[in-house]
Design an enzyme around this catalytic site. Structure first.
Site, PDB file in Angstrom:
ATOM      1  N   ASN A  46       0.848  -1.191   0.000  1.00 19.78           N
ATOM      2  CA  ASN A  46       0.000   0.000   0.000  1.00 19.78           C
ATOM      3  C   ASN A  46       0.884   1.243   0.000  1.00 19.78           C
ATOM      4  OD1 ASN A  46       0.599  -0.866   2.673  1.00 19.78           O
ATOM      5  ND2 ASN A  46      -1.102   0.271   3.535  1.00 19.78           N
ATOM      6  N   GLU A  48       0.482   5.205   0.627  1.00 24.82           N
ATOM      7  CA  GLU A  48      -0.425   6.247   1.105  1.00 24.82           C
ATOM      8  C   GLU A  48       0.049   7.624   0.644  1.00 24.82           C
ATOM      9  OE1 GLU A  48      -0.983   5.534   5.329  1.00 24.82           O
ATOM     10  OE2 GLU A  48      -2.213   3.773   4.872  1.00 24.82           O
ATOM     11  N   CYS A  57      -4.086   0.505  -2.539  1.00 26.78           N
ATOM     12  CA  CYS A  57      -3.872  -0.725  -1.777  1.00 26.78           C
ATOM     13  C   CYS A  57      -2.787  -1.593  -2.411  1.00 26.78           C
ATOM     14  CB  CYS A  57      -5.155  -1.545  -1.729  1.00 26.78           C
ATOM     15  SG  CYS A  57      -6.499  -0.777  -0.841  1.00 26.78           S
ATOM     16  N   GLU A  59      -2.828  -4.797  -3.030  1.00 29.66           N
ATOM     17  CA  GLU A  59      -3.317  -5.752  -4.032  1.00 29.66           C
ATOM     18  C   GLU A  59      -3.396  -5.107  -5.406  1.00 29.66           C
ATOM     19  OE1 GLU A  59      -4.565  -4.953  -1.099  1.00 29.66           O
ATOM     20  OE2 GLU A  59      -5.810  -6.537  -0.244  1.00 29.66           O
ATOM     21  N   CYS A  88      -9.950  -5.247   0.486  1.00 27.11           N
ATOM     22  CA  CYS A  88     -11.097  -4.330   0.480  1.00 27.11           C
ATOM     23  C   CYS A  88     -11.952  -4.567  -0.766  1.00 27.11           C
ATOM     24  CB  CYS A  88     -10.618  -2.880   0.527  1.00 27.11           C
ATOM     25  SG  CYS A  88     -10.052  -2.246  -1.059  1.00 27.11           S
ATOM     26  N   CYS A  91     -10.397  -3.675  -4.210  1.00 29.59           N
ATOM     27  CA  CYS A  91      -9.412  -4.658  -4.685  1.00 29.59           C
ATOM     28  C   CYS A  91     -10.091  -5.932  -5.147  1.00 29.59           C
ATOM     29  CB  CYS A  91      -8.392  -4.949  -3.585  1.00 29.59           C
ATOM     30  SG  CYS A  91      -7.314  -3.527  -3.306  1.00 29.59           S
TER      31      CYS A  91
HETATM   32  N1  THU Z   1      -5.244  -1.498   2.429  1.00 26.49           N
HETATM   33  C1  THU Z   1      -4.655  -2.321   1.521  1.00 26.49           C
HETATM   34  O1  THU Z   1      -3.520  -2.107   1.085  1.00 26.49           O
HETATM   35  N2  THU Z   1      -5.361  -3.400   1.104  1.00 26.49           N
HETATM   36  C2  THU Z   1      -6.623  -3.709   1.536  1.00 26.49           C
HETATM   37  O2  THU Z   1      -7.253  -4.579   0.964  1.00 26.49           O
HETATM   38  C3  THU Z   1      -7.163  -3.014   2.714  1.00 26.49           C
HETATM   39  C4  THU Z   1      -6.578  -1.680   2.965  1.00 26.49           C
HETATM   40  C5  THU Z   1      -4.483  -0.338   2.891  1.00 26.49           C
HETATM   41  C6  THU Z   1      -5.014   0.984   2.407  1.00 26.49           C
HETATM   42  C7  THU Z   1      -4.499   1.920   3.492  1.00 26.49           C
HETATM   43  O3  THU Z   1      -3.169   2.288   3.163  1.00 26.49           O
HETATM   44  C8  THU Z   1      -4.461   1.067   4.744  1.00 26.49           C
HETATM   45  O4  THU Z   1      -4.500  -0.279   4.294  1.00 26.49           O
HETATM   46  C9  THU Z   1      -5.610   1.310   5.698  1.00 26.49           C
HETATM   47  O5  THU Z   1      -6.834   1.272   5.047  1.00 26.49           O
END
Ligand code: THU
Length: 137
Positions: A46, A48, A57, A59, A88, A91
């Site tokens: 991920n 940010e 994300c 994935e 999520c 994804c």
């Molecule tokens: N996140 C992912 O990388 N994958 C997911 O399927 C769930 C959420 C990340 C996004 C964000 O950087 C952090 O987790 C919190 O939501």
């Protein structure tokens, strides 16, 4: 056919990826490793941003890396978090674009498999190109 050795390798690769997550805001690091049918593994983390909604994300990073290299058929994706969280909705939808049969391995940082499922099971009644085709006009 996904062997136990392949499962282990994929989870281990996702654990390695996890260390490179850029998650200074949520402090929730995610690592992913996507195995294509050719056997290549693409890592994702991920990423940010100070403008929170721009975050992507792990994935989706892995999927986009693979597709941008011309690979569109996936056998499995491993997703690693401290607590074994599942992908999520966004994804799930992006993974569904490339096949509902893709195996999803959810693991924790210790490399333990918490859940093994498929994209189709994670996203029942997925919207796809057939829906678009049928509903056009
Ligand atoms: N996140 C992912 O990388 N994958 C997911 O399927 C769930 C959420 C990340 C996004 C964000 O950087 C952090 O987790 C919190 O939501």
């Amino acid at each position: 056919m996904l062997t136990n050795e392949m499962r282990k390798e994929l989870i281990q690769t996702a654990v390695e990826a996890w260390r490179k997550a850029y998650a200074p805001y949520s402090e929730y690091a995610v690592g992913a490793a996507l195995r294509t049918d050719s056997g290549t593994i693409y890592k994702g983390v991920n990423v940010e941003n100070a403008v929170y909604p721009l975050t992507i994300c792990a994935e989706r990073v892995a999927v986009f890396k693979a597709v941008s290299e011309g690979e569109m058929t996936f056998s499995a994706i491993a997703v690693v978090t401290k607590n074994g969280g599942t992908p999520c909705g966004a994804c799930r939808q992006v993974l569904a674009e490339f096949g509902l049969e893709t195996v999803v391995l959810i693991a924790n940082l210790g490399g333990e498999l918490v859940l093994e499922t498929t994209v189709g099971d994670l996203l029942p009644h997925a919207f796809g190109d057939a829906d678009l085709e049928a509903g056009r006009g």
